[in-house]
Enzyme design. Structure first.
Site, PDB file in Angstrom:
ATOM      1  N   LYS A   1     -71.977  88.627 -25.422  1.00  0.00           N
ATOM      2  CA  LYS A   1     -71.503  88.909 -26.788  1.00  0.00           C
ATOM      3  C   LYS A   1     -72.668  89.104 -27.748  1.00  0.00           C
ATOM      4  CE  LYS A   1     -72.522  84.646 -28.309  1.00  0.00           C
ATOM      5  NZ  LYS A   1     -73.405  84.273 -29.426  1.00  0.00           N
TER       6      LYS A   1
ATOM      7  N   ASP B   1     -66.070  84.052 -29.487  1.00  0.00           N
ATOM      8  CA  ASP B   1     -67.502  84.073 -29.759  1.00  0.00           C
ATOM      9  C   ASP B   1     -67.945  85.453 -30.238  1.00  0.00           C
ATOM     10  OD1 ASP B   1     -69.950  82.870 -29.966  1.00  0.00           O
ATOM     11  OD2 ASP B   1     -70.133  82.353 -27.857  1.00  0.00           O
TER      12      ASP B   1
ATOM     13  N   ARG C   1     -77.978  85.614 -36.069  1.00  0.00           N
ATOM     14  CA  ARG C   1     -79.316  86.202 -35.916  1.00  0.00           C
ATOM     15  C   ARG C   1     -79.232  87.565 -35.237  1.00  0.00           C
ATOM     16  NH1 ARG C   1     -82.082  81.035 -32.934  1.00  0.00           N
ATOM     17  NH2 ARG C   1     -81.314  79.404 -34.358  1.00  0.00           N
TER      18      ARG C   1
END
Length: 337
Positions: free
Chosen positions: A189, A242, A253
């Protein structure tokens, strides 16, 4: 009561350690860098990784690896994927008796393309292994905002033990046994999140991101099934859950790194600005190489690899994705299942 050592003083390790300490567990956060350790002990803050955050007075801190590991009954590995092998090898050198390993990292090892559980089984095969993953940003766990995770292990009793150990009023843990699916979803992911950030940087809009996330979970599922995962795992917290949080959150990030690439920054410039580990960058290379090895078509991963590692123009990469041959929406999934 378990004695818990969290190895890694980054944002996620800090948030998890604090959650355990606030719950009343016997938790110790091991911080390798002496300068960071001294600052944390003195100020009870970790400003490089978590803003506006103060550690619980009940949390212990250590700069002594041997002592921290030796005294623990549960070891939580909270370091980047590329550092996991060296940490496990250090643990092995201590020749301690087996104790539960809980991994928080989300990635595939460079060159070997191994999942974290495979690395652990290679180095510490006697240690029970649990992956703790799910849609979670450390910044929100640190603020005790409601979060759900999955404790996954091939050993059912170990998964349940970690589920009970970590559960609080704001941290709900489910248990799972599909280790391949949970680890593959958690790692892959990050690639799609990086691509989602890139489309934001290109100002492509919500339609583009929705398509990217949907087709992204499609190719994550294809590779996961090929590697032995259960298809339904990718519909759960460590799959689509997720993926959603990492593709859409400003905390991400990977998404932020991709955004900078979409704005025209180089990889080096984007890394410097983010100033923290971006798992999706290295995972893109590992997943691309793995997909080539096992013969699974992953067009988003492939084009992102071309952008990051071959310098292809992101706009051209998107155009090439949009003009691929016509196909059935479920092609690849049906073929495998």
């Amino acid at each position: 009561m378990e004695k818990i050592t969290i190895i890694g003083g980054g944002s996620w390790g800090s948030a998890i350690a604090n959650s355990l300490a606030e719950k009343g567990e016997d938790a110790c956060l091991y911080i390798m860098e002496k300068q960071q350790y001294d600052l944390v002990v003195k100020t009870k803050t970790n400003p490089q990784y978590l803003k506006d955050f103060t550690f619980s007075n009940h949390l212990k801190f250590s700069n002594d690896f041997n002592k921290s590991v030796g005294e623990a009954t549960v070891l939580i590995i909270a370091v980047p994927t590329n550092a996991v092998r060296s940490v496990l090898e250090q643990i092995k050198e201590l020749n301690v008796s087996p104790r539960t390993l809980v991994n928080l990292a989300k990635g595939l090892e460079q060159n070997t393309h191994l999942r974290i559980s495979e690395i652990a089984n290679e180095i510490l095969p006697e240690f029970p292994f649990v992956a703790l993953n799910g849609p979670s940003h450390a910044e929100e766990v640190a603020k005790n905002l409601p979060t759900t995770l999955v404790a996954c292990s091939e050993n059912h009793s170990e998964a349940v033990k970690i589920e009970k150990l970590f559960s609080t009023e704001t941290l709900r843990i489910y248990y799972q046994d599909d280790l391949v699916g949970v680890e593959m979803g958690a790692a892959l992911k990050n690639i799609i999140a990086l691509a989602a950030g890139l489309t934001d940087g290109l100002q492509f809009g919500d339609n583009t991101k929705a398509a990217l996330m949907t087709r992204g979970i499609h190719e994550i599922t294809k590779l996961g099934i090929q590697m032995g995962a259960k298809p339904q795992t990718f519909l759960g917290l460590t799959g689509i859950g997720d993926l959603i949080v990492t593709c859409t959150s400003l905390h991400s990030r990977n998404r932020n790194f991709g955004y900078l690439i979409g704005q025209g920054k180089s990889v080096e410039e984007a890394m410097k600005i983010v100033d923290m580990v971006v798992e999706g960058y290295k995972t893109t290379k590992s997943a691309y190489e793995l997909s080539q090895e096992v013969g699974v078509e992953m067009p988003i991963t492939e084009k992102l690899y071309d952008v990051l590692y071959k310098g292809e123009d992101p706009k051209i990469a998107v155009m090439e994705l949009m003009t691929r041959r016509s196909k059935h929406e479920n092609e690849g999934i049906n073929d495998i299942s």
